[in-house]
Scaffold this motif. Structure first.
Motif, PDB file in Angstrom:
ATOM      1  N   THR A  10       1.023  -1.079  -0.046  1.00  0.00           N
ATOM      2  CA  THR A  10      -0.123  -0.057   0.125  1.00  0.00           C
ATOM      3  C   THR A  10       1.069   1.207   0.112  1.00  0.00           C
ATOM      4  O   THR A  10       1.131   1.820   0.978  1.00  0.00           O
ATOM      5  CB  THR A  10      -0.919  -0.136   1.205  1.00  0.00           C
ATOM      6  N   LYS A  13      -1.332   5.338  -1.478  1.00  0.00           N
ATOM      7  CA  LYS A  13      -2.946   5.246  -2.020  1.00  0.00           C
ATOM      8  C   LYS A  13      -2.772   4.111  -3.154  1.00  0.00           C
ATOM      9  O   LYS A  13      -4.095   4.107  -3.772  1.00  0.00           O
ATOM     10  CB  LYS A  13      -3.607   6.596  -2.139  1.00  0.00           C
ATOM     11  N   ASN A  43      -9.782   1.589  -3.339  1.00  0.00           N
ATOM     12  CA  ASN A  43     -10.413   1.554  -2.002  1.00  0.00           C
ATOM     13  C   ASN A  43     -11.240   2.700  -1.791  1.00  0.00           C
ATOM     14  O   ASN A  43     -11.312   3.817  -1.010  1.00  0.00           O
ATOM     15  CB  ASN A  43      -9.212   1.522  -0.925  1.00  0.00           C
ATOM     16  N   GLU A  46     -12.390   3.637   1.534  1.00  0.00           N
ATOM     17  CA  GLU A  46     -11.319   4.080   2.509  1.00  0.00           C
ATOM     18  C   GLU A  46     -11.190   3.047   3.783  1.00  0.00           C
ATOM     19  O   GLU A  46     -11.017   3.620   4.763  1.00  0.00           O
ATOM     20  CB  GLU A  46     -11.171   5.536   2.810  1.00  0.00           C
ATOM     21  N   LEU A  47     -11.394   1.816   3.555  1.00  0.00           N
ATOM     22  CA  LEU A  47     -11.000   0.824   4.633  1.00  0.00           C
ATOM     23  C   LEU A  47      -9.512   0.822   4.999  1.00  0.00           C
ATOM     24  O   LEU A  47      -8.694   1.162   4.278  1.00  0.00           O
ATOM     25  CB  LEU A  47     -11.656  -0.449   4.291  1.00  0.00           C
ATOM     26  N   SER A  48      -9.396   0.450   6.135  1.00  0.00           N
ATOM     27  CA  SER A  48      -7.982   0.500   6.896  1.00  0.00           C
ATOM     28  C   SER A  48      -7.202  -0.700   6.116  1.00  0.00           C
ATOM     29  O   SER A  48      -7.786  -1.960   6.712  1.00  0.00           O
ATOM     30  CB  SER A  48      -8.066   0.440   8.356  1.00  0.00           C
ATOM     31  N   VAL A  49      -6.575  -0.864   5.202  1.00  0.00           N
ATOM     32  CA  VAL A  49      -5.737  -1.867   4.733  1.00  0.00           C
ATOM     33  C   VAL A  49      -4.148  -1.778   4.827  1.00  0.00           C
ATOM     34  O   VAL A  49      -3.699  -0.700   4.779  1.00  0.00           O
ATOM     35  CB  VAL A  49      -5.964  -1.599   3.255  1.00  0.00           C
ATOM     36  N   ASN A  50      -3.756  -3.016   5.313  1.00  0.00           N
ATOM     37  CA  ASN A  50      -2.233  -2.881   5.618  1.00  0.00           C
ATOM     38  C   ASN A  50      -1.646  -3.925   4.555  1.00  0.00           C
ATOM     39  O   ASN A  50      -2.591  -5.043   4.467  1.00  0.00           O
ATOM     40  CB  ASN A  50      -2.104  -3.211   7.012  1.00  0.00           C
ATOM     41  N   ASP A 138      -6.329 -10.018   8.757  1.00  0.00           N
ATOM     42  CA  ASP A 138      -5.005  -9.693   8.786  1.00  0.00           C
ATOM     43  C   ASP A 138      -4.136 -10.619   8.965  1.00  0.00           C
ATOM     44  O   ASP A 138      -4.075 -10.897  10.188  1.00  0.00           O
ATOM     45  CB  ASP A 138      -4.537  -8.216   9.408  1.00  0.00           C
TER      46      ASP A 138
END
Length: 146
Positions: A10, A13, A43, A46-50, A138
């Protein structure tokens, strides 16, 4: 398209994912998921993605609308056009006009338009990128799923 993928990176963005290989793919001869090709996704929520997260992907609404128009509406409209154009075309070709001729032209127009849709969609990719609709887990936070 609802498919699971693993987030690889990531950066700025730009989210890069890799499709997950499922048990059902074991006997498959297709190369869709076995090649490990990475691709970018959007996205919009705007989800929290790692990196390391397993996400669910879906096709964009624009892509689905274009797909519906091309694959359903266009062939049906061509078949209707074949029905109404069957008599004028049959008279120019010195064919007997009737239900059999109409059926022949409806099927010919439907088959030709479906073949055209098939060829066009293979040559020109549909607009839009896959979108992340859910973050499932995760693998770095939950190592038991590995």
């Amino acid at each position: 398209m609802n498919k699971k993928a693993l987030v690889v990176s990531t950066e700025d963005k730009i989210i890069t994912v890799q499709p997950l290989l499922k048990d059902s793919c074991a006997g498959c001869t297709s190369t869709c998921e076995k090649t490990g090709i990475q691709f970018t996704v959007s996205n919009p929520m705007e989800l929290s993605v790692n990196p390391g997260a397993v996400v669910t992907l879906a096709a964009s609404s624009i892509s689905q609308a274009v797909q519906g128009i091309l694959s359903l509406i266009f062939p049906v409209l061509c078949a209707v056009a074949g029905y109404f154009l069957s008599d004028p075309i049959a008279s120019k070709l010195n064919l007997t006009r009737g239900d059999g001729t109409r059926s022949l032209f409806v099927l010919a127009f439907l088959f030709t338009s479906s073949l055209a849709v098939f060829l066009i969609t293979r040559l020109i990719p549909l607009p839009g990128t896959p979108q992340i609709i859910n973050v499932d887990e995760d693998i770095y936070q939950n190592p038991a799923s590995c």
